[in-house]
Design a protein around this motif. Structure first.
Motif, PDB file in Angstrom:
ATOM      1  N   UNK A  63      -1.215   1.392   0.348  1.00  0.00           N
ATOM      2  CA  UNK A  63      -2.063   1.219   1.716  1.00  0.00           C
ATOM      3  C   UNK A  63      -1.182   0.942   2.759  1.00  0.00           C
ATOM      4  N   UNK A  64      -1.596   0.853   3.893  1.00  0.00           N
ATOM      5  CA  UNK A  64      -0.745   0.356   5.275  1.00  0.00           C
ATOM      6  C   UNK A  64      -0.021  -1.069   4.896  1.00  0.00           C
ATOM      7  N   UNK A  65      -0.776  -2.043   4.122  1.00  0.00           N
ATOM      8  CA  UNK A  65       0.359  -3.229   3.975  1.00  0.00           C
ATOM      9  C   UNK A  65       1.340  -2.854   2.786  1.00  0.00           C
ATOM     10  N   UNK A  66       1.171  -2.055   1.945  1.00  0.00           N
ATOM     11  CA  UNK A  66       2.046  -1.617   0.979  1.00  0.00           C
ATOM     12  C   UNK A  66       3.181  -0.943   1.642  1.00  0.00           C
ATOM     13  N   UNK A  90       8.737  -0.561   3.851  1.00  0.00           N
ATOM     14  CA  UNK A  90       9.532  -0.700   5.066  1.00  0.00           C
ATOM     15  C   UNK A  90      10.566  -1.862   5.243  1.00  0.00           C
ATOM     16  N   UNK A  91       9.811  -2.957   5.093  1.00  0.00           N
ATOM     17  CA  UNK A  91      10.566  -4.355   5.060  1.00  0.00           C
ATOM     18  C   UNK A  91      11.621  -4.406   4.091  1.00  0.00           C
ATOM     19  N   UNK A  92      11.230  -4.064   2.927  1.00  0.00           N
ATOM     20  CA  UNK A  92      12.339  -4.261   1.637  1.00  0.00           C
ATOM     21  C   UNK A  92      13.682  -3.297   1.823  1.00  0.00           C
ATOM     22  N   UNK A  93      13.207  -2.040   2.355  1.00  0.00           N
ATOM     23  CA  UNK A  93      14.409  -1.087   2.602  1.00  0.00           C
ATOM     24  C   UNK A  93      14.967  -1.159   3.993  1.00  0.00           C
ATOM     25  N   UNK A 130      14.399   7.256   0.902  1.00  0.00           N
ATOM     26  CA  UNK A 130      15.459   6.092   0.709  1.00  0.00           C
ATOM     27  C   UNK A 130      15.520   5.883  -0.802  1.00  0.00           C
ATOM     28  N   UNK A 131      14.520   5.607  -1.478  1.00  0.00           N
ATOM     29  CA  UNK A 131      14.459   5.474  -2.912  1.00  0.00           C
ATOM     30  C   UNK A 131      15.071   6.422  -3.791  1.00  0.00           C
TER      31      UNK A 131
END
Length: 181
Positions: free
Chosen positions: A51-54, A59-62, A82-83
């Motif tokens: 979802x948008x939150x996911x 994005x924050x993690x990467x 990126x993954x």
């Protein structure tokens, strides 16, 4: 999504009592909201169903900063790019990565070994993903190779089978730069 009706779990004696029916209806809304939240948490673990939150969490993690005009699909594509940055980097792996990201018919990959040149033509339907493909190739292609990434715009050979009446509603810019059905 799963929908729960708590009244189904009540004994038959109390099912007909108005107070229990109101309590059940109130609890149903809360329990269904909880089930939806649990499903979203599960979906957010996977980029394709996030979802948008996911997507924001990925994005924050990467450490990815999304662009304002990118859709949720474009942002998920950037995360997948990126993954997928992992060793070893071979021609076969590059083709697999591009196929996963653009689809098997979404790009044309050419390597000129004598000139140390790599060229990728990205189909028009994936034009928002060119920057992500550029970042990917900069990380996995050897430094001594020149990388050229271009968009394959609509060409005369594609449009020549269409009649003037079919093309009339479009401007020249639209005929060149937009995906036509």
């Amino acid at each position: 999504m799963r929908k729960v009706n708590i009244a189904n779990y009540l004994p038959n004696i109390v099912k007909e009592i108005a107070e229990f029916q109101h309590i059940s209806n109130t609890e149903n809304a809360e329990i269904n909201l909880m089930w939806d939240s649990i499903q979203n948490i599960f979906d957010d673990q996977f980029v394709n169903t996030a979802t948008v939150n996911g997507i924001k969490r990925w994005e924050k993690i990467l450490k990815i900063v999304p662009k304002a005009n990118h859709t949720l699909e474009d942002r998920a594509f950037t995360i997948l790019t990126r993954l997928n940055e992992q060793l070893p980097y071979t021609y076969k792996v590059l083709k697999q990565l591009l196929s996963q990201l653009c689809g098997s018919d979404g790009y044309v990959l050419n390597i000129n070994h004598d000139q140390y040149e790599l060229s990728i033509l990205v189909e028009l339907k994936s034009k928002n993903m060119v920057n992500a493909i550029s970042d990917l190739t900069k990380k996995i292609v050897p430094v001594n190779m020149n990388i050229s990434i271009k968009i394959r715009y609509n060409q005369y050979s594609y449009l020549r089978n269409l009649r003037h009446m079919e093309l009339q509603p479009f401007t020249n810019d639209q005929l060149r730069n937009e995906v036509l059905i």
